[in-house]
Design an enzyme around this catalytic site. Structure first.
Site, mmCIF file in Angstrom:
data_model
loop_
_atom_site.group_PDB
_atom_site.id
_atom_site.type_symbol
_atom_site.label_atom_id
_atom_site.label_comp_id
_atom_site.label_asym_id
_atom_site.label_seq_id
_atom_site.Cartn_x
_atom_site.Cartn_y
_atom_site.Cartn_z
ATOM 1 N N SER A 142 102.178 18.300 -29.804
ATOM 2 C CA SER A 142 101.605 17.471 -30.866
ATOM 3 C C SER A 142 100.478 16.645 -30.286
ATOM 4 O O SER A 142 100.421 16.418 -29.066
ATOM 5 C CB SER A 142 102.680 16.541 -31.436
ATOM 6 O OG SER A 142 102.114 15.556 -32.280
ATOM 7 N N TYR A 155 109.326 10.385 -30.575
ATOM 8 C CA TYR A 155 108.762 11.686 -30.955
ATOM 9 C C TYR A 155 107.681 12.097 -29.967
ATOM 10 O O TYR A 155 107.646 13.235 -29.490
ATOM 11 C CB TYR A 155 108.189 11.601 -32.374
ATOM 12 C CG TYR A 155 107.369 12.802 -32.779
ATOM 13 C CD1 TYR A 155 107.986 13.978 -33.181
ATOM 14 C CD2 TYR A 155 105.972 12.758 -32.778
ATOM 15 C CE1 TYR A 155 107.234 15.090 -33.560
ATOM 16 C CE2 TYR A 155 105.213 13.852 -33.153
ATOM 17 C CZ TYR A 155 105.850 15.016 -33.543
ATOM 18 O OH TYR A 155 105.105 16.108 -33.913
#
Length: 267
Positions: A142, A155
């Site tokens: 990501s 995350y």
């Protein structure tokens, strides 16, 4: 790696990028072993693909269950006969809260899905991939894996772990037949909020969006193009591309910029 006539495992195939990856793989003539924890959405992906050029088979699987993941390659081999690649796409985000306010249950769940699920699938299939004439591992990290995002710290830590895992695999497998790609999506129009069991942040629940996510269809196309070209890394979306450059040029400035943007977004 040429995708036609190959068998590719795709996690998170029930929606978002995973569904689009499955559809476009089938359109390229690949066989797809679609993995998702939700059998309903997985079945919908299969119905969308139908009986096109490639074959799709859905497998319900909790990728955080190591025992079930270890048994999974045998199921795929029984159905397709071989496996040529895996795309570890499945992922969830955390509640939009600072680390201090997260429960350990929140933290462990995010790490289990994003990092350990990727690790389990990779270890389970790697011995098979090493036996193929050509094979590929593609792991979805990501933009948050190289840039700190307040309210998504765990995350980001999980996705940073995926980044380093993938880059390490690249180095370890460089002299084998297995190519490795790490993928960095920015803002993509998917249902990751709902799949993560979260409500939309206040500033996004109506009104004009602060940014315009790119469609999952375009993101999937860029990812598959990168795999076909055996790219080391694929950065998806203009926001990810710009922040990738900025974070390497001036990491502190990039971190401060994202902190201001998130403060404005979340109020």
């Amino acid at each position: 790696m040429q995708l036609a006539n190959k068998t590719i495992v795709v996690t998170g195939a029930g929606g978002g990028i995973g569904r689009e990856l499955s559809i476009q793989l089938a359109q390229r003539g690949a066989n797809v072993a679609g993995v998702d924890i939700n059998p309903e959405t997985l079945g919908e992906t299969g119905r969308i693909i139908g009986t096109g050029h490639g074959q799709f088979k859905g497998f319900q699987l909790d990728i955080t269950n190591q025992e079930k993941v270890n048994a999974f390659p045998a199921e795929v081999l029984t159905h397709f006969g071989n496996v040529d690649g895996i795309i570890n796409n499945a992922g969830i985000i955390q509640p939009f809260r600072p680390v201090l306010e997260l429960t350990m249950e929140d933290i462990n769940r995010v790490m289990a899905v994003n990092f350990y699920g990727t690790l389990y699938l990779t270890k389970a299939f790697l011995p098979i991939l090493l036996q193929r004439p050509e094979a590929h591992i593609a792991n979805v990290s990501s933009m948050g894996g190289f840039l700190p995002v307040p309210g998504q710290t765990i995350y980001g830590a999980a996705k940073a772990a995926v980044k380093l895992l993938t880059e390490g695999l690249y180095a370890e497998l460089k002299d084998t037949n297995v190519r490795v790609t790490v993928i960095f999506p920015g803002a993509i129009a998917t249902n990751i909020m709902q799949n993560s069991g979260l409500a939309m942040p206040k500033a996004e629940a109506g009104g004009e969006a602060k940014f315009k996510p790119i469609p999952a269809r375009l993101a999937a196309g860029q990812i598959l193009s990168g795999i076909e070209k055996n790219k080391f890394r694929v950065v998806v979306g203009q926001d990810a591309w710009m922040m990738d450059k900025l974070s390497r040029l001036n990491p502190k400035y990039a971190a401060d910029l994202i902190q201001r943007k998130m403060r404005s977004l979340l109020g």
